[in-house]
Scaffold this motif. Sequence first.
Motif, PDB file in Angstrom:
ATOM      1  N   LEU A  55      47.417 -26.909  38.116  1.00 33.64           N
ATOM      2  CA  LEU A  55      46.654 -26.043  39.007  1.00 33.64           C
ATOM      3  C   LEU A  55      47.307 -24.677  39.171  1.00 33.64           C
ATOM      4  N   VAL A  56      48.372 -24.446  38.428  1.00 31.39           N
ATOM      5  CA  VAL A  56      49.062 -23.162  38.510  1.00 31.39           C
ATOM      6  C   VAL A  56      48.167 -22.086  37.887  1.00 31.39           C
ATOM      7  N   GLY A  57      47.791 -21.112  38.686  1.00 26.07           N
ATOM      8  CA  GLY A  57      46.966 -20.011  38.208  1.00 26.07           C
ATOM      9  C   GLY A  57      45.476 -20.180  38.413  1.00 26.07           C
ATOM     10  N   VAL A  58      45.034 -21.349  38.919  1.00 24.79           N
ATOM     11  CA  VAL A  58      43.584 -21.527  39.103  1.00 24.79           C
ATOM     12  C   VAL A  58      43.081 -20.819  40.351  1.00 24.79           C
ATOM     13  N   PRO A 107      42.180 -16.417  40.869  1.00 28.49           N
ATOM     14  CA  PRO A 107      41.013 -15.782  41.504  1.00 28.49           C
ATOM     15  C   PRO A 107      40.784 -16.281  42.926  1.00 28.49           C
ATOM     16  N   GLN A 108      40.307 -15.390  43.770  1.00 34.55           N
ATOM     17  CA  GLN A 108      40.002 -15.712  45.163  1.00 34.55           C
ATOM     18  C   GLN A 108      38.581 -15.259  45.493  1.00 34.55           C
ATOM     19  N   VAL A 109      37.932 -15.993  46.367  1.00 33.81           N
ATOM     20  CA  VAL A 109      36.602 -15.634  46.831  1.00 33.81           C
ATOM     21  C   VAL A 109      36.746 -14.611  47.956  1.00 33.81           C
ATOM     22  N   PRO A 110      36.066 -13.476  47.878  1.00 35.22           N
ATOM     23  CA  PRO A 110      36.168 -12.476  48.949  1.00 35.22           C
ATOM     24  C   PRO A 110      35.658 -13.029  50.279  1.00 35.22           C
ATOM     25  N   GLU A 111      36.163 -12.483  51.351  1.00 39.14           N
ATOM     26  CA  GLU A 111      35.712 -12.878  52.686  1.00 39.14           C
ATOM     27  C   GLU A 111      34.496 -12.043  53.080  1.00 39.14           C
ATOM     28  N   GLY A 112      33.799 -12.516  54.092  1.00 40.74           N
ATOM     29  CA  GLY A 112      32.655 -11.779  54.612  1.00 40.74           C
ATOM     30  C   GLY A 112      31.353 -12.196  53.968  1.00 40.74           C
ATOM     31  N   ASP A 113      30.324 -11.394  54.219  1.00 39.33           N
ATOM     32  CA  ASP A 113      28.985 -11.657  53.705  1.00 39.33           C
ATOM     33  C   ASP A 113      28.947 -11.338  52.206  1.00 39.33           C
ATOM     34  N   PHE A 127      20.179 -14.024  36.751  1.00 42.20           N
ATOM     35  CA  PHE A 127      20.148 -15.485  36.759  1.00 42.20           C
ATOM     36  C   PHE A 127      19.454 -16.015  35.510  1.00 42.20           C
ATOM     37  N   ARG A 128      18.337 -15.429  35.157  1.00 41.07           N
ATOM     38  CA  ARG A 128      17.599 -15.914  33.993  1.00 41.07           C
ATOM     39  C   ARG A 128      18.369 -15.684  32.693  1.00 41.07           C
ATOM     40  N   ILE A 129      19.173 -14.621  32.641  1.00 44.12           N
ATOM     41  CA  ILE A 129      19.936 -14.319  31.431  1.00 44.12           C
ATOM     42  C   ILE A 129      21.186 -15.200  31.336  1.00 44.12           C
ATOM     43  N   ASN A 130      21.891 -15.402  32.442  1.00 41.17           N
ATOM     44  CA  ASN A 130      23.211 -16.028  32.399  1.00 41.17           C
ATOM     45  C   ASN A 130      23.257 -17.469  32.880  1.00 41.17           C
ATOM     46  N   ALA A 163      32.664 -19.042  43.933  1.00 39.05           N
ATOM     47  CA  ALA A 163      33.860 -19.706  43.417  1.00 39.05           C
ATOM     48  C   ALA A 163      33.609 -20.309  42.043  1.00 39.05           C
ATOM     49  N   ALA A 164      32.418 -20.867  41.827  1.00 38.73           N
ATOM     50  CA  ALA A 164      32.091 -21.443  40.523  1.00 38.73           C
ATOM     51  C   ALA A 164      32.069 -20.368  39.448  1.00 38.73           C
ATOM     52  N   MET A 165      31.519 -19.200  39.767  1.00 37.54           N
ATOM     53  CA  MET A 165      31.490 -18.127  38.783  1.00 37.54           C
ATOM     54  C   MET A 165      32.897 -17.632  38.452  1.00 37.54           C
ATOM     55  N   LEU A 166      33.788 -17.631  39.423  1.00 36.95           N
ATOM     56  CA  LEU A 166      35.147 -17.165  39.187  1.00 36.95           C
ATOM     57  C   LEU A 166      36.000 -18.187  38.448  1.00 36.95           C
ATOM     58  N   SER A 167      35.803 -19.476  38.736  1.00 33.93           N
ATOM     59  CA  SER A 167      36.694 -20.511  38.204  1.00 33.93           C
ATOM     60  C   SER A 167      36.142 -21.220  36.974  1.00 33.93           C
ATOM     61  N   GLY A 168      34.826 -21.197  36.763  1.00 31.20           N
ATOM     62  CA  GLY A 168      34.251 -21.858  35.593  1.00 31.20           C
ATOM     63  C   GLY A 168      34.533 -23.341  35.538  1.00 31.20           C
ATOM     64  N   PRO A 169      34.049 -24.124  36.517  1.00 30.13           N
ATOM     65  CA  PRO A 169      34.368 -25.554  36.520  1.00 30.13           C
ATOM     66  C   PRO A 169      33.695 -26.303  35.377  1.00 30.13           C
ATOM     67  N   GLN A 170      34.446 -27.222  34.786  1.00 31.11           N
ATOM     68  CA  GLN A 170      33.954 -28.110  33.728  1.00 31.11           C
ATOM     69  C   GLN A 170      33.320 -27.309  32.575  1.00 31.11           C
ATOM     70  N   ASN A 171      32.053 -27.519  32.245  1.00 30.73           N
ATOM     71  CA  ASN A 171      31.451 -26.832  31.094  1.00 30.73           C
ATOM     72  C   ASN A 171      31.001 -25.414  31.405  1.00 30.73           C
ATOM     73  N   MET A 172      31.085 -25.002  32.640  1.00 30.45           N
ATOM     74  CA  MET A 172      30.605 -23.666  33.006  1.00 30.45           C
ATOM     75  C   MET A 172      31.601 -22.601  32.555  1.00 30.45           C
ATOM     76  N   PRO A 173      31.131 -21.522  31.917  1.00 31.88           N
ATOM     77  CA  PRO A 173      32.053 -20.445  31.545  1.00 31.88           C
ATOM     78  C   PRO A 173      32.514 -19.659  32.768  1.00 31.88           C
ATOM     79  N   VAL A 174      33.635 -18.986  32.611  1.00 33.88           N
ATOM     80  CA  VAL A 174      34.162 -18.131  33.675  1.00 33.88           C
ATOM     81  C   VAL A 174      33.460 -16.780  33.611  1.00 33.88           C
ATOM     82  N   PHE A 175      32.898 -16.355  34.737  1.00 33.96           N
ATOM     83  CA  PHE A 175      32.277 -15.038  34.838  1.00 33.96           C
ATOM     84  C   PHE A 175      33.167 -14.164  35.720  1.00 33.96           C
ATOM     85  N   GLY A 176      34.181 -13.577  35.101  1.00 33.96           N
ATOM     86  CA  GLY A 176      35.065 -12.695  35.835  1.00 33.96           C
ATOM     87  C   GLY A 176      34.378 -11.391  36.203  1.00 33.96           C
TER      88      GLY A 176
END
Length: 238
Positions: A55-58, A107-113, A127-130, A163-176
């Motif tokens: 988990l180092v760096g996740v 990566p960290q999730v920003p705070e706020g709205d 959404f339809r493209i990615n 968080a899912a877009m930043l971390s790319g869990p399982q088969n999902m690609p990372v969207f930095g």
Amino acid sequence: MLAGGVYAALAPPAQAQDAPGFSAAALEGKALFEVGCVTCHGRNAQGVEGRGPSLVGVGSASVLFQVGTGRMPLARQEAQAWRKPPQYSDEEVRQLGQYIQELGGGPQVPEGDLTRGADLSVGGDLFRINCSQCHAFGGGGGALSSGKFAPSLYPATSQQIYAAMLSGPQNMPVFGDTQITPEQKADIIAYIQQVLQDGQDAGGFNLGRYGPSTEGVAIFLVGIVALVFASLWIAGKS
């Protein structure tokens, strides 16, 4: 010897640099980690072969998604981690995330709205493209290979989606932030929450939101049958 003595007398004394300590929240998270996570992810979160990855760096984003949705801790080793009722409170998830963040960064999730100033139209296009290839146009998810699947987006919160877009869990690609900017992420989240999750079907009846399969069946059973009967009626009149 003379040069060494002069240097020792004039040089400033060396001071050992203590390793920076963890914050109070990270210390609480470390205690939680050593009870519920160390068996699979090892001490210092370096991973255990055959059980769990390092988990180092996740970053805290990965913890927020995996633990906040109940996917972790795993009940058993499977192809896919299923969403379950979380075993940790929101505060405990934050503490675990803080520990992993301070331990190895990431990566960290920003705070706020996260949807402030979002554009629904742009979010729909993005959404339809990615995203729609796996999560389907209606956000209901879909099957992947080897027993894996893209989960439904209906129960996901704005933080979990980010968080899912930043971390790319399982088969999902990372969207930095270089692939999809924070502003575009806000557009996508707003579209998911205000259009898909709220059940706004601009085209009318949603047919279960299963995509082109049910649409094709509906076209064949309703549209083609209607055309056949219309043709027979015209032929009979002529």
